[in-house]
Design an enzyme around this catalytic site. Sequence first.
Site, PDB file in Angstrom:
ATOM      1  N   GLU A   5     -13.123  69.849 -19.145  1.00  0.00           N
ATOM      2  CA  GLU A   5     -12.462  69.311 -17.496  1.00  0.00           C
ATOM      3  C   GLU A   5     -12.255  70.835 -16.702  1.00  0.00           C
ATOM      4  O   GLU A   5     -12.591  70.797 -15.790  1.00  0.00           O
ATOM      5  CB  GLU A   5     -11.289  68.438 -17.493  1.00  0.00           C
ATOM      6  CG  GLU A   5     -11.069  67.853 -16.560  1.00  0.00           C
ATOM      7  CD  GLU A   5      -9.802  67.075 -16.087  1.00  0.00           C
ATOM      8  OE1 GLU A   5      -9.521  66.518 -15.081  1.00  0.00           O
ATOM      9  OE2 GLU A   5      -9.270  66.726 -17.350  1.00  0.00           O
TER      10      GLU A   5
ATOM     11  N   TYR B 273      -0.592  77.168  10.450  1.00  0.00           N
ATOM     12  CA  TYR B 273      -1.183  76.332   9.631  1.00  0.00           C
ATOM     13  C   TYR B 273      -2.610  76.514   8.920  1.00  0.00           C
ATOM     14  O   TYR B 273      -2.969  76.188   7.734  1.00  0.00           O
ATOM     15  CB  TYR B 273      -1.334  75.040  10.323  1.00  0.00           C
ATOM     16  CG  TYR B 273      -2.386  74.700  11.508  1.00  0.00           C
ATOM     17  CD1 TYR B 273      -3.657  74.574  11.027  1.00  0.00           C
ATOM     18  CD2 TYR B 273      -1.999  74.739  12.852  1.00  0.00           C
ATOM     19  CE1 TYR B 273      -4.448  74.530  12.047  1.00  0.00           C
ATOM     20  CE2 TYR B 273      -2.779  74.389  13.696  1.00  0.00           C
ATOM     21  CZ  TYR B 273      -4.137  74.405  13.416  1.00  0.00           C
ATOM     22  OH  TYR B 273      -4.780  74.104  14.600  1.00  0.00           O
TER      23      TYR B 273
ATOM     24  N   GLU C 288       0.711  68.438 -11.546  1.00  0.00           N
ATOM     25  CA  GLU C 288       2.288  68.748 -11.396  1.00  0.00           C
ATOM     26  C   GLU C 288       2.567  70.052 -11.325  1.00  0.00           C
ATOM     27  O   GLU C 288       3.461  70.581 -10.468  1.00  0.00           O
ATOM     28  CB  GLU C 288       3.247  68.082 -12.359  1.00  0.00           C
ATOM     29  CG  GLU C 288       3.345  66.554 -12.619  1.00  0.00           C
ATOM     30  CD  GLU C 288       1.996  66.013 -13.454  1.00  0.00           C
ATOM     31  OE1 GLU C 288       2.162  64.468 -13.966  1.00  0.00           O
ATOM     32  OE2 GLU C 288       1.058  66.554 -13.768  1.00  0.00           O
TER      33      GLU C 288
ATOM     34  N   LYS D  46      -6.028  64.108  -7.559  1.00  0.00           N
ATOM     35  CA  LYS D  46      -6.976  64.631  -8.190  1.00  0.00           C
ATOM     36  C   LYS D  46      -7.993  63.416  -7.894  1.00  0.00           C
ATOM     37  O   LYS D  46      -8.029  62.035  -8.267  1.00  0.00           O
ATOM     38  CB  LYS D  46      -6.797  64.398  -9.798  1.00  0.00           C
ATOM     39  CG  LYS D  46      -8.009  64.834 -10.625  1.00  0.00           C
ATOM     40  CD  LYS D  46      -7.499  64.874 -12.241  1.00  0.00           C
ATOM     41  CE  LYS D  46      -7.508  66.119 -12.402  1.00  0.00           C
ATOM     42  NZ  LYS D  46      -7.341  66.201 -14.297  1.00  0.00           N
TER      43      LYS D  46
END
Length: 118
Positions: free
Chosen positions: A21, A53, A73, A98
């Site tokens: 992955e 930004y 996380e 995700k």
Amino acid sequence: MDKLILKGIRFHGHHGVPEAERQVGGHYEVDATLGSALVNPGNTDALTDTVNYAEVVACIVEIGTQQSFQLIEALAEKIASVILEQFAVDAVHLTVKKLHPPIEQPIDYFAVEIFRKA
């Protein structure tokens, strides 16, 4: 607290538990809310008095595309800590998604949401 809100920052990153992955990568989306006093830039109308930004977006995309994490996380934590270090903000609220994770049951996304203060 005043807020700067950035929604839908997208990139292709190489994150995930299985090595395969991480090699193939996947699509991610980040929403960021930055806590910062906006009275001064509201009065001066000067970019130098606020958070740029475009630079925050570039920072998020750079972390998401140039680093690799097993867990989103950890990706979220890294993004939050770098924003707090590099930009004049008091707090960061992040949602890291995700998109279309590689699991048997199709879902739109898996996400984590964190809030960190300086």
